[in-house]
Write an enzyme that holds these catalytic residues in place. Structure first.
Site, PDB file in Angstrom:
ATOM      1  N   ARG A  44      10.611  -7.967   4.592  1.00  0.00           N
ATOM      2  CA  ARG A  44      10.621  -6.760   4.954  1.00  0.00           C
ATOM      3  C   ARG A  44      11.420  -6.304   6.301  1.00  0.00           C
ATOM      4  O   ARG A  44      12.107  -5.464   6.519  1.00  0.00           O
ATOM      5  CB  ARG A  44       9.323  -5.917   4.843  1.00  0.00           C
TER       6      ARG A  44
ATOM      7  N   LYS B 164       0.817  -1.279   0.011  1.00  0.00           N
ATOM      8  CA  LYS B 164       0.086   0.047   0.170  1.00  0.00           C
ATOM      9  C   LYS B 164       1.040   1.389   0.111  1.00  0.00           C
ATOM     10  O   LYS B 164       0.680   2.264  -0.775  1.00  0.00           O
ATOM     11  CB  LYS B 164      -0.899   0.043   1.174  1.00  0.00           C
TER      12      LYS B 164
ATOM     13  N   ARG C  60      -9.632   3.645   8.545  1.00  0.00           N
ATOM     14  CA  ARG C  60      -9.135   2.231   8.885  1.00  0.00           C
ATOM     15  C   ARG C  60     -10.441   1.293   9.797  1.00  0.00           C
ATOM     16  O   ARG C  60     -10.280   0.460  10.083  1.00  0.00           O
ATOM     17  CB  ARG C  60      -7.928   2.077   9.632  1.00  0.00           C
TER      18      ARG C  60
ATOM     19  N   ARG D 181      11.381  -2.391  11.024  1.00  0.00           N
ATOM     20  CA  ARG D 181      10.524  -1.519  11.366  1.00  0.00           C
ATOM     21  C   ARG D 181      10.024  -2.239  12.774  1.00  0.00           C
ATOM     22  O   ARG D 181       9.835  -3.497  12.775  1.00  0.00           O
ATOM     23  CB  ARG D 181       9.187  -1.669  10.584  1.00  0.00           C
TER      24      ARG D 181
ATOM     25  N   ARG E 297      -1.662  -7.322  13.486  1.00  0.00           N
ATOM     26  CA  ARG E 297      -1.938  -6.415  12.401  1.00  0.00           C
ATOM     27  C   ARG E 297      -2.824  -6.839  11.500  1.00  0.00           C
ATOM     28  O   ARG E 297      -4.076  -6.442  10.987  1.00  0.00           O
ATOM     29  CB  ARG E 297      -0.765  -5.550  11.846  1.00  0.00           C
TER      30      ARG E 297
HETATM   31  P1  ADP Z   1       0.718  -1.112   7.614  1.00  0.00           P
HETATM   32  O1  ADP Z   1       1.638  -1.204   6.957  1.00  0.00           O
HETATM   33  O2  ADP Z   1       0.434  -2.085   9.023  1.00  0.00           O
HETATM   34  O3  ADP Z   1      -0.691  -0.867   7.071  1.00  0.00           O
HETATM   35  P2  ADP Z   1       0.643   1.940   8.679  1.00  0.00           P
HETATM   36  O4  ADP Z   1       1.974   2.289   8.481  1.00  0.00           O
HETATM   37  O5  ADP Z   1      -0.620   2.402   7.815  1.00  0.00           O
HETATM   38  O6  ADP Z   1       0.896   0.222   8.710  1.00  0.00           O
HETATM   39  O7  ADP Z   1       0.320   2.091  10.009  1.00  0.00           O
HETATM   40  C1  ADP Z   1       1.279   1.724  11.075  1.00  0.00           C
HETATM   41  C2  ADP Z   1       0.339   1.739  12.411  1.00  0.00           C
HETATM   42  O8  ADP Z   1      -0.102   3.096  12.887  1.00  0.00           O
HETATM   43  C3  ADP Z   1      -0.947   0.918  12.586  1.00  0.00           C
HETATM   44  O9  ADP Z   1      -0.623  -0.367  12.849  1.00  0.00           O
HETATM   45  C4  ADP Z   1      -1.666   1.590  13.661  1.00  0.00           C
HETATM   46  O10 ADP Z   1      -1.142   1.257  14.986  1.00  0.00           O
HETATM   47  C5  ADP Z   1      -1.446   2.965  13.353  1.00  0.00           C
HETATM   48  N1  ADP Z   1      -2.272   3.649  12.538  1.00  0.00           N
HETATM   49  C6  ADP Z   1      -2.163   4.189  11.256  1.00  0.00           C
HETATM   50  N2  ADP Z   1      -3.172   4.839  10.672  1.00  0.00           N
HETATM   51  C7  ADP Z   1      -4.133   4.583  11.481  1.00  0.00           C
HETATM   52  C8  ADP Z   1      -5.661   4.957  11.612  1.00  0.00           C
HETATM   53  N3  ADP Z   1      -6.108   5.393  10.453  1.00  0.00           N
HETATM   54  N4  ADP Z   1      -6.306   4.493  12.640  1.00  0.00           N
HETATM   55  C9  ADP Z   1      -5.634   3.911  13.570  1.00  0.00           C
HETATM   56  N5  ADP Z   1      -4.265   3.644  13.709  1.00  0.00           N
HETATM   57  C10 ADP Z   1      -3.583   3.996  12.731  1.00  0.00           C
END
Ligand code: ADP
Length: 192
Positions: free
Chosen positions: A130, A16, A91, A136, A147
């Site tokens: 990754r 994504k 989300r 990370r 997740r």
């Molecule tokens: P991923 O690659 O797991 O989809 P992101 O980089 O989008 O991860 O997000 C990393 C973390 O940041 C999530 O696991 C969550 O803890 C937090 N996070 C990101 N966006 C949101 C959101 N819209 N609502 C709640 N938590 C979020």
């Protein structure tokens, strides 16, 4: 010029972030990644970052009020007026409804919801690779599993929500980054 507001949805490991970067550069619109904003708040140790850190490290969602405030602040900036790509937000159904309200007030509805789709086992394999490369904090086996569960439970319902609204575009997330981007570009350009 029409306002192009796009939501990007995809399970962890679906590529994504990578595809979102390509799409914003293609469309020349700003990128609003809640994951990146939260990671940067965390590394700068801001009050938001301190509140969010524990949830992020466990692979759980940061509570809606914190995220909603962050997004509202960004969407209020003039550079977002001509559209933007929302990556990692909404989300939860709660966040999606709140976004709809904000956009209705501004008179700028969502144009598209792009959903990256792929087999779960494939995605977990990708993330473990990754994890080794990028280190990370939330890319360890336990957090990855969490997740994925959180995605299925809290975010997957958005797919139906946007499908009912007629703006969902499912994209096969398997293949090289170029192949996946070409699929996205074709659909988005056709709707511009
Ligand atoms: P991923 O690659 O797991 O989809 P992101 O980089 O989008 O991860 O997000 C990393 C973390 O940041 C999530 O696991 C969550 O803890 C937090 N996070 C990101 N966006 C949101 C959101 N819209 N609502 C709640 N938590 C979020």
């Amino acid at each position: 010029m029409t306002v192009m507001l796009i939501v990007f949805i995809g399970p962890p490991g679906s590529g994504k972030g990578t595809q979102a970067k390509r799409l914003v550069s293609h469309l020349q619109i700003p990128h609003l990644s809640t994951g990146e904003l939260l990671r940067s708040a965390k590394s700068q140790d801001t009050p938001l970052g301190r509140s969010a850190a524990g949830y992020m490290d466990r692979g759980q969602l940061v509570p809606d009020p914190l995220v909603l405030e962050l997004v509202a602040e960004c969407l209020g900036r003039p550079e977002f007026a001509k559209g933007c790509l929302l990556d990692g937000f909404p989300r939860t159904l709660e966040q999606a409804k709140s976004l709809d309200q904000t956009l209705a007030q501004r008179g700028t509805p969502l144009a598209l919801a792009v959903e990256l789709r792929a087999d779960e086992n494939e995605l977990v394999t990708r993330m473990l690779k990754r994890a080794a490369a990028e280190k990370r904090v939330d890319d360890n086996p336990q957090t990855i599993a969490e997740r994925m569960e959180v995605y299925k439970r809290q975010t997957a319902p958005l797919v139906e929500y946007y499908q009912n609204r007629g703006i969902l575009v499912p994209i096969d997330a398997l293949g090289t980054p170029d192949e996946v981007f070409e699929r996205i570009r074709a659909v988005v350009d056709a709707r511009r």
